[in-house]
Design a protein around this motif. Structure first.
Motif, short mmCIF file in Angstrom:
data_model
loop_
_atom_site.label_atom_id
_atom_site.label_comp_id
_atom_site.label_asym_id
_atom_site.label_seq_id
_atom_site.Cartn_x
_atom_site.Cartn_y
_atom_site.Cartn_z
N TYR A 233 0.83 -1.21 0.00
CA TYR A 233 0.00 0.00 0.00
C TYR A 233 0.86 1.26 0.00
O TYR A 233 0.64 2.19 -0.78
CB TYR A 233 -0.92 -0.04 1.22
CG TYR A 233 -1.52 1.28 1.65
CD1 TYR A 233 -2.44 1.95 0.84
CD2 TYR A 233 -1.17 1.83 2.88
CE1 TYR A 233 -2.99 3.15 1.26
CE2 TYR A 233 -1.73 3.02 3.30
CZ TYR A 233 -2.63 3.68 2.49
OH TYR A 233 -3.18 4.87 2.90
N VAL A 234 1.88 1.29 0.85
CA VAL A 234 2.77 2.45 0.91
C VAL A 234 3.54 2.60 -0.39
O VAL A 234 3.68 3.71 -0.93
CB VAL A 234 3.75 2.32 2.10
CG1 VAL A 234 4.78 3.44 2.08
CG2 VAL A 234 2.98 2.33 3.42
N HIS A 235 4.03 1.48 -0.93
CA HIS A 235 4.87 1.51 -2.12
C HIS A 235 4.08 1.91 -3.38
O HIS A 235 4.45 2.84 -4.11
CB HIS A 235 5.50 0.13 -2.32
CG HIS A 235 6.57 0.09 -3.36
ND1 HIS A 235 7.06 -1.10 -3.87
CD2 HIS A 235 7.25 1.06 -4.00
CE1 HIS A 235 8.00 -0.84 -4.76
NE2 HIS A 235 8.12 0.47 -4.86
N LYS A 236 2.97 1.23 -3.61
CA LYS A 236 2.26 1.40 -4.88
C LYS A 236 1.25 2.55 -4.85
O LYS A 236 0.94 3.14 -5.89
CB LYS A 236 1.56 0.10 -5.26
CG LYS A 236 2.51 -1.07 -5.46
CD LYS A 236 1.85 -2.26 -6.10
CE LYS A 236 1.57 -2.01 -7.56
NZ LYS A 236 1.09 -3.25 -8.24
N THR A 237 0.74 2.87 -3.65
CA THR A 237 -0.26 3.94 -3.56
C THR A 237 0.38 5.29 -3.27
O THR A 237 0.14 6.27 -3.97
CB THR A 237 -1.31 3.61 -2.48
OG1 THR A 237 -1.93 2.36 -2.81
CG2 THR A 237 -2.37 4.70 -2.41
N TRP A 238 1.23 5.34 -2.24
CA TRP A 238 1.83 6.61 -1.84
C TRP A 238 3.03 6.98 -2.71
O TRP A 238 3.21 8.15 -3.05
CB TRP A 238 2.25 6.56 -0.37
CG TRP A 238 1.11 6.69 0.57
CD1 TRP A 238 0.37 5.67 1.11
CD2 TRP A 238 0.53 7.90 1.06
NE1 TRP A 238 -0.61 6.17 1.92
CE2 TRP A 238 -0.53 7.53 1.91
CE3 TRP A 238 0.83 9.25 0.89
CZ2 TRP A 238 -1.32 8.48 2.58
CZ3 TRP A 238 0.06 10.19 1.54
CH2 TRP A 238 -1.01 9.81 2.38
N LEU A 239 3.86 6.00 -3.04
CA LEU A 239 5.09 6.28 -3.78
C LEU A 239 4.98 5.98 -5.27
O LEU A 239 5.91 6.26 -6.03
CB LEU A 239 6.25 5.48 -3.17
CG LEU A 239 6.60 5.82 -1.73
CD1 LEU A 239 7.74 4.96 -1.25
CD2 LEU A 239 6.95 7.30 -1.59
N LEU A 240 3.85 5.40 -5.69
CA LEU A 240 3.63 5.12 -7.10
C LEU A 240 4.77 4.31 -7.71
O LEU A 240 5.12 4.47 -8.87
CB LEU A 240 3.44 6.43 -7.88
CG LEU A 240 2.35 7.37 -7.34
CD1 LEU A 240 2.37 8.67 -8.10
CD2 LEU A 240 0.98 6.70 -7.44
N LYS A 241 5.41 3.48 -6.88
CA LYS A 241 6.54 2.62 -7.28
C LYS A 241 7.72 3.44 -7.82
O LYS A 241 8.50 2.96 -8.65
CB LYS A 241 6.08 1.60 -8.32
CG LYS A 241 5.05 0.60 -7.78
CD LYS A 241 4.80 -0.54 -8.74
CE LYS A 241 5.97 -1.49 -8.78
NZ LYS A 241 5.70 -2.67 -9.61
N ARG A 242 7.86 4.68 -7.35
CA ARG A 242 8.98 5.51 -7.80
C ARG A 242 10.31 5.00 -7.24
O ARG A 242 11.37 5.36 -7.73
CB ARG A 242 8.77 6.96 -7.35
CG ARG A 242 7.56 7.63 -7.99
CD ARG A 242 7.76 7.88 -9.46
NE ARG A 242 6.65 8.57 -10.06
CZ ARG A 242 6.55 9.88 -10.17
NH1 ARG A 242 7.52 10.65 -9.71
NH2 ARG A 242 5.50 10.42 -10.73
N ALA A 243 10.25 4.22 -6.16
CA ALA A 243 11.45 3.61 -5.57
C ALA A 243 11.31 2.09 -5.69
O ALA A 243 10.20 1.57 -5.88
CB ALA A 243 11.60 4.02 -4.11
N LYS A 244 12.43 1.40 -5.58
CA LYS A 244 12.39 -0.07 -5.69
C LYS A 244 11.53 -0.65 -4.58
O LYS A 244 10.79 -1.62 -4.77
CB LYS A 244 13.80 -0.65 -5.65
CG LYS A 244 13.85 -2.12 -6.03
CD LYS A 244 15.27 -2.59 -6.25
CE LYS A 244 15.28 -4.04 -6.74
NZ LYS A 244 16.67 -4.52 -6.98
#
Length: 316
Positions: A233-244
């Motif tokens: 949730y944090v990775h794909k929703t908040w960061l839009l996968k901008r980081a690995k």
């Protein structure tokens, strides 16, 4: 005639009062909605906002912590989480989780949101901008003080404070914590969970993708594990996968948004000279490290600040 008018007026008044009372019952906000949307603070994270951006991202239904009730992963979450694993060794997820809950508490800890609560939380990053900030006393005034990885307090109390209620870490950043501190594991692979078990029992895991500590000092009754679904949730929703994968610091910030009423962040971003380094490192201010991998995370933090959802203390 006057007596008749008096009783008629009293009757009408009573009827109006009954109607207003019924309307109040019909349109009254349910208790659950009040507890989710309000708190005793002047400004609360859970309060409704006019920001479409925040409303689309903030989802309280995503549970931050792994428990026996929610440990079963859907196929898409398991596939995502498995994709984060750098180590090819894979244990049996179900067996590992069952072992976890035979050793550590199975509690969500923070399902107590209510209009009577005002929980203040400080999330402390490790940026060099904390040097000379004199934030120590302010940090220690918060109810929860959440620290990241190996950021020390001893010798730095004036700038970073001395209080620690939660320590977010993963095997490669493990350190000892005192008996009153919650150890919060950020697992990016099954082996991370296996390491946690080993660190409290057999002490036989010495390496993940690099050498790690075989044991740590911590209170077994104050161990928590972030849920893989929360990491996704944090990775794909908040960061839009901008980081690995999301940093431990950013995971801690979104965790705080879920369990706290007011959130302040300290020690994130570059210092006043544009350098990215840790406050406990001896790094010259003349060195420019250029773009940092955490820049998108910091931009998201600043957007949260502009939305009045967190306070950001920039330091020096």
């Amino acid at each position: 005639m006057q007596v008749l008018m008096h009783y008629r007026g009293s009757y009408l008044t009573a009827v109006i009062c009954v109607i207003l009372f019924c309307m109040l019952l019909v349109f009254q906000t349910p208790v659950d909605e009040v507890s989710e949307g309000m708190c005793a603070c002047k400004d609360c994270v859970r309060q409704q906002t006019h920001s479409v951006w925040f409303n689309e991202l903030y989802d309280l239904s995503v549970q931050p912590l792994l428990t026996q009730k929610n440990y079963v992963l859907s196929e898409d979450i398991f596939k995502y989480w498995k994709g984060l694993q750098k180590n090819k060794r894979e244990g049996n997820y179900t067996a590992v989780v069952e072992k976890l809950f035979s050793l550590f508490p199975d509690k969500t800890q923070y399902s107590d949101a209510s209009p009577k609560r005002c929980r203040t939380c400080a999330v402390i990053g490790n940026s060099g901008n904390l040097k000379g900030s004199h934030y120590g006393h302010l940090i220690d005034l918060h109810d929860f003080v959440i620290r990241i990885n190996m950021g020390p307090t001893k010798g730095y109390e004036n700038d970073v404070g001395s209080k620690t209620t939660h320590r977010f870490l993963y095997p490669e950043s493990a350190m000892d914590v005192d008996n009153s501190t919650y150890l919060v594991l950020s697992p990016f692979k099954i082996l991370d969970m296996e390491w946690l078990i080993s660190a409290f029992t057999t002490k036989n895991i010495t390496r993940t993708y690099k050498r790690v500590r075989t044991s740590i000092k911590a209170n077994r009754h104050k161990v928590m594990i972030l849920h893989p679904a929360f990491i996704k949730y944090v990775h794909k929703t908040w960061l839009l996968k901008r980081a690995k994968y999301p940093s431990t610091g950013f995971l801690a910030i979104i965790f705080a948004l879920h369990v706290c009423d007011q959130v302040s962040t300290f020690g994130f971003g570059a210092d006043q000279y544009g350098n990215w380094y840790h406050y406990f490192e001896k790094t010259s201010h003349k060195i420019r490290t250029g773009a940092h991998s955490g820049s998108f995370e910091f931009d998201t933090m600043m957007q949260l600040y502009l939305e009045n959802k967190i306070q950001v203390y920039r330091g020096r």
